[in-house]
Design an enzyme around this catalytic site. Structure first.
Site, mmCIF file in Angstrom:
data_model
loop_
_atom_site.group_PDB
_atom_site.id
_atom_site.type_symbol
_atom_site.label_atom_id
_atom_site.label_comp_id
_atom_site.label_asym_id
_atom_site.label_seq_id
_atom_site.Cartn_x
_atom_site.Cartn_y
_atom_site.Cartn_z
ATOM 1 N N LYS A 27 19.539 8.036 21.999
ATOM 2 C CA LYS A 27 18.275 7.658 21.359
ATOM 3 C C LYS A 27 17.855 8.706 20.332
ATOM 4 C CE LYS A 27 14.615 6.974 24.166
ATOM 5 N NZ LYS A 27 13.392 7.714 23.773
ATOM 6 N N SER A 28 17.937 9.973 20.702
ATOM 7 C CA SER A 28 17.499 11.031 19.778
ATOM 8 C C SER A 28 18.326 11.003 18.483
ATOM 9 C CB SER A 28 17.669 12.402 20.433
ATOM 10 O OG SER A 28 16.819 12.530 21.533
ATOM 11 N N ARG A 32 17.229 9.978 14.445
ATOM 12 C CA ARG A 32 17.441 10.923 13.345
ATOM 13 C C ARG A 32 18.394 10.353 12.294
ATOM 14 N NH1 ARG A 32 15.785 13.411 17.879
ATOM 15 N NH2 ARG A 32 14.896 15.528 17.829
ATOM 16 N N ASP A 321 14.493 14.854 30.276
ATOM 17 C CA ASP A 321 14.294 13.413 30.479
ATOM 18 C C ASP A 321 14.946 12.905 31.763
ATOM 19 O OD1 ASP A 321 12.852 13.211 28.148
ATOM 20 O OD2 ASP A 321 14.591 12.685 26.927
ATOM 21 N N LYS A 348 4.905 12.871 29.494
ATOM 22 C CA LYS A 348 5.960 11.994 28.961
ATOM 23 C C LYS A 348 5.424 10.559 28.900
ATOM 24 C CE LYS A 348 9.048 15.127 28.231
ATOM 25 N NZ LYS A 348 9.415 15.454 26.852
ATOM 26 N N ARG A 393 12.353 5.244 32.238
ATOM 27 C CA ARG A 393 13.249 6.075 33.055
ATOM 28 C C ARG A 393 12.869 6.019 34.535
ATOM 29 N NH1 ARG A 393 16.300 7.988 29.074
ATOM 30 N NH2 ARG A 393 15.301 8.754 27.183
HETATM 31 C C1 S3P Z 1 13.212 14.191 22.140
HETATM 32 C C2 S3P Z 1 12.683 15.345 22.656
HETATM 33 C C3 S3P Z 1 12.103 15.431 24.012
HETATM 34 C C4 S3P Z 1 12.493 14.264 24.889
HETATM 35 C C5 S3P Z 1 12.382 12.957 24.163
HETATM 36 C C6 S3P Z 1 13.272 12.943 22.927
HETATM 37 C C7 S3P Z 1 13.767 14.207 20.777
HETATM 38 O O1 S3P Z 1 10.702 15.445 23.910
HETATM 39 O O2 S3P Z 1 11.693 14.223 26.060
HETATM 40 O O3 S3P Z 1 12.755 11.885 25.010
HETATM 41 O O4 S3P Z 1 14.490 13.252 20.404
HETATM 42 O O5 S3P Z 1 13.504 15.176 20.046
HETATM 43 P P1 S3P Z 1 9.871 16.822 23.775
HETATM 44 O O6 S3P Z 1 10.173 17.421 22.470
HETATM 45 O O7 S3P Z 1 8.433 16.398 23.886
HETATM 46 O O8 S3P Z 1 10.307 17.658 24.944
#
Ligand code: S3P
Length: 440
Positions: A27-28, A32, A321, A348, A393
């Site tokens: 997902k991240s 991006r 996560d 979260k 989750r």
């Molecule tokens: C993410 C960063 C994390 C994570 C989120 C995705 C990201 O959050 O919990 O699911 O893609 O940069 P935080 O930066 O708030 O820890």
């Protein structure tokens, strides 16, 4: 696809996870890829893109800002980049649904574009803290307004320019780090961010993949504003955060032997593997390779007796996560598991400490929430009905708990599983989870 707003899971007790599977894209990295591909010069081809609601919210936001994006079709997306200054003001507020990553990263990316726009989200996203991004953006000279409570909607107003800052992150957050770096692309001078603990570094890796120079020195990363991004191809690995449910499920269910293919193994994301191994899990890593600047591997996981541990605090940001799933592993372990230093879990998609503790207690587990973590005594998980509070989750973690419960587990409010893991029910069902999706 789980598209109904009022979905419940009925997970029948027992079973084992077997075979080979690939969970959906990270997902991240998917978020991006759309963001940097849109700002690049040239055409970016993405494969393995996560077709979940969160990353689609980012994709739709860039379409609304005039970017021509084809797909997604079987994980393929083609982005016709408009260049660093080619975005157009959207006609309506950008609705980012449940996605904190979209909102926090976009606030930085858009702060210096000279556009006037509003970012909104659903009830969960609208209750999450946003001052952690608006505060550094204000120091850069941006104008991003929140509600009085410091929450969305965010109103971004045009400013003549941004100035670089040297920012020390007050929380270990990749979203805040990324927000400042993305704003820094548009700032006069060199923007630096220093983190107190390592957090996921996909933004840094992908910026370099798009040809943007940045300097890393230990916990500090710097970039100079005013550069440009050159389109490239991105192969998104399978999301280790989605693989986590299967790593836990196969570890706790006797008879399991499951291989997860092409899993992203970025060292800022592999806390789940380190923590499960400390608990005694049997996880074999093979076929290690690198795709587009990100390490990937296949993971074979077999059932193993788990033991309770004190989770090392340095692993917390690397598994941030994965704690809903890890709490289920702890409930099945012998002895006590103690988590500390994880107060971020309270902000979260839900308060993951309280919601998981409530659910585990309903299922007969001795789970005691603390301000920054949880103390869990391993034992027998019973059947019962729990509420995921719309947290994807948490829904998937309780579904996996049924592999070891002595009665069925009913889970309310599961539609948001679609934000990160479309077709979870089918993929988990094929592997051996006895999961029924109930609508209405
Ligand atoms: C993410 C960063 C994390 C994570 C989120 C995705 C990201 O959050 O919990 O699911 O893609 O940069 P935080 O930066 O708030 O820890």
């Amino acid at each position: 696809m789980l598209s109904h707003s009022n979905i419940r899971f009925h997970a029948r007790s027992g079973g084992a996870l077997k075979g080979r599977l690939r969970v959906p894209g990270d997902k991240s990295i998917s978020h991006r890829s759309i963001m940097l591909g849109s700002l690049a010069e040239g055409t970016t081809h993405v494969s393995g893109f996560l077709e979940g609601e969160d990353s689609l919210a980012t994709l739709n936001a860039f379409r609304q800002m005039g970017v021509n994006i084809e797909g997604p079709e079987n994980g393929r997306v083609v982005i016709c980049g408009v260049g660093m200054h080619g975005l157009k003001a959207p006609q309506t507020p950008l609705d980012l649904g449940n996605s904190g990553t979209s909102m926090r990263l976009l606030s930085g990316l858009l702060a210096g574009q000279g556009l006037d726009l509003t970012l909104t989200g659903d009830a969960s996203l609208s209750s999450r803290p946003m001052r952690r991004v608006t505060e550094p953006l204000r120091l850069m000279g941006a104008r991003v307004d929140t509600t009085d409570a410091g929450t969305a909607p965010l109103h971004i107003r045009p400013v003549p320019s941004l100035k670089a800052i040297d920012y020390e992150l007050p929380v270990a957050s990749a979203q805040v780090k990324s927000c400042v770096l993305l704003a820094g692309l548009y700032a006069d001078g060199v923007t630096c961010v220093t983190e107190s603990a390592p957090t996921r570094d996909h933004t840094e890796r992908m910026l370099q993949g798009f040809g943007y120079a940045l300097q890393r020195d230990g916990s500090r990363v710097c970039l100079k504003g005013g550069g440009k991004l050159i389109a490239c191809d991105i192969d998104v690995p399978a999301d280790i955060s989605s693989a986590a449910f299967f790593l836990v499920g196969a570890s706790i269910a006797p008879g399991s032997d499951l291989t997860l293919e092409h899993v992203g193994m970025n060292p800022t994301r592999d806390g789940i593997i380190n923590i499960l191994r400390l608990m005694g899990a049997d996880i074999e890593v093979s076929n290690e390779r690198s795709v587009g600047g990100e390490p990937v591997a296949d993971l074979r996981v077999r059932h193993a007796p788990l033991k309770g541990i004190r989770i090392p605090e340095d692993q917390v940001p690397l598994a941030i996560d994965e704690f809903p799933a890890l709490f289920v592993a702890a409930a099945c372990a012998e002895g006590e598991t103690v988590l500390t230093g994880a107060e971020e879990l309270r902000v979260k998609e839900s308060d993951r400490i309280q919601v998981m503790a409530d659910g585990l207690q309903t299922l007969g587990v001795d789970a005691r929430p603390t301000p920054d973590g949880m103390i869990i005594q391993g034992g027998q998980i019973h059947g019962g009905e729990v509420d995921s509070h719309g947290d994807h989750r948490i829904a998937m973690s309780f579904a996996m708990a049924a592999l070891r419960s002595d009665g069925d587990i009913h889970i309310r409010d599961c539609a948001n599983v679609n934000t990160s893991f479309p077709a979870f029910d089918r993929i988990a069902g094929d592997a051996g989870l006895k999961l029924e999706v109930e609508h209405g």
